[in-house]
Design a protein around this motif. Structure first.
Motif, mmCIF file in Angstrom:
data_model
loop_
_atom_site.group_PDB
_atom_site.id
_atom_site.type_symbol
_atom_site.label_atom_id
_atom_site.label_comp_id
_atom_site.label_asym_id
_atom_site.label_seq_id
_atom_site.Cartn_x
_atom_site.Cartn_y
_atom_site.Cartn_z
ATOM 1 N N THR A 87 0.846 -1.196 0.000
ATOM 2 C CA THR A 87 0.000 0.000 0.000
ATOM 3 C C THR A 87 0.880 1.244 0.000
ATOM 4 O OG1 THR A 87 -0.087 0.068 2.424
ATOM 5 C CG2 THR A 87 -1.862 -1.121 1.310
ATOM 6 N N GLY A 88 0.294 2.353 -0.413
ATOM 7 C CA GLY A 88 1.007 3.624 -0.347
ATOM 8 C C GLY A 88 1.805 3.982 -1.586
ATOM 9 N N LEU A 89 1.787 3.133 -2.606
ATOM 10 C CA LEU A 89 2.489 3.443 -3.854
ATOM 11 C C LEU A 89 1.460 3.619 -4.964
ATOM 12 C CD1 LEU A 89 5.414 0.855 -3.706
ATOM 13 C CD2 LEU A 89 5.526 3.300 -3.215
ATOM 14 N N ARG A 90 1.662 4.649 -5.795
ATOM 15 C CA ARG A 90 0.734 4.864 -6.898
ATOM 16 C C ARG A 90 1.336 4.433 -8.228
ATOM 17 N NH1 ARG A 90 -2.075 10.313 -6.562
ATOM 18 N NH2 ARG A 90 -3.231 9.375 -8.266
ATOM 19 N N ARG A 91 2.624 4.688 -8.423
ATOM 20 C CA ARG A 91 3.323 4.206 -9.621
ATOM 21 C C ARG A 91 4.806 4.071 -9.291
ATOM 22 N NH1 ARG A 91 3.772 6.728 -15.647
ATOM 23 N NH2 ARG A 91 4.668 4.877 -16.593
ATOM 24 N N PRO A 92 5.173 2.972 -8.641
ATOM 25 C CA PRO A 92 6.583 2.772 -8.278
ATOM 26 C C PRO A 92 7.420 2.484 -9.520
ATOM 27 C CG PRO A 92 5.325 0.809 -7.765
ATOM 28 C CD PRO A 92 4.335 1.846 -8.224
ATOM 29 N N THR A 93 8.526 3.194 -9.630
ATOM 30 C CA THR A 93 9.401 2.980 -10.792
ATOM 31 C C THR A 93 10.807 2.660 -10.307
ATOM 32 O OG1 THR A 93 9.660 5.371 -11.006
ATOM 33 C CG2 THR A 93 8.019 4.327 -12.423
ATOM 34 N N GLY A 94 11.712 3.624 -10.341
ATOM 35 C CA GLY A 94 13.092 3.376 -9.936
ATOM 36 C C GLY A 94 13.223 3.064 -8.464
#
Length: 123
Positions: A87-94
């Motif tokens: 939870t708490g991530l909208r678009r994790p990338t790097g």
């Protein structure tokens, strides 16, 4: 290294190899000779949505951010994958991880870097 399916992110592995996330929904691990060692999907039976950032911690565990599922999973050398962030991530990338057990995740929707403590080592 040829024949990758949309390579996205890459990270070195302590043994001299490297790990690559692919747009097709897999993460591949290569030896220092550039020979394919394994696919995380095959090795762990894990289904990725859209793997993005990858990093390798000091224990040699591979961490993968999944943009579509908005999660971060840890893939230990032995054992089952562990969901570290659900939870708490909208678009994790790097991503990057520190030797002190901190995980840094760039969230491109929220324009920030989120920091998580995932590993506590005894002194």
């Amino acid at each position: 290294v040829p024949n990758l399916q949309g390579p996205r992110y890459v990270s070195p592995v302590p043994s001299g190899g490297f790990v690559v996330s692919e747009e097709c929904g897999d993460v591949k691990v290569f030896m220092s000779s550039h020979k394919l060692l394994c696919s995380l999907s095959s090795k762990y039976g894990h289904q990725f949505g859209n793997p993005a950032g990858v990093c390798v911690d000091s224990d040699g565990s591979i961490l993968v951010a999944d943009e579509q599922r908005r999660t971060v999973h840890l893939f230990p050398e032995h054992g089952a994958p562990i969901c570290l962030v659900s939870t708490g991530l909208r678009r994790p990338t790097g991503m990057a991880c520190s030797s002190s057990g901190h995980l840094f995740v760039a969230d491109t929707v929220e324009n920030c870097v989120k920091v998580f403590k995932y590993c506590v080592r005894p002194p």
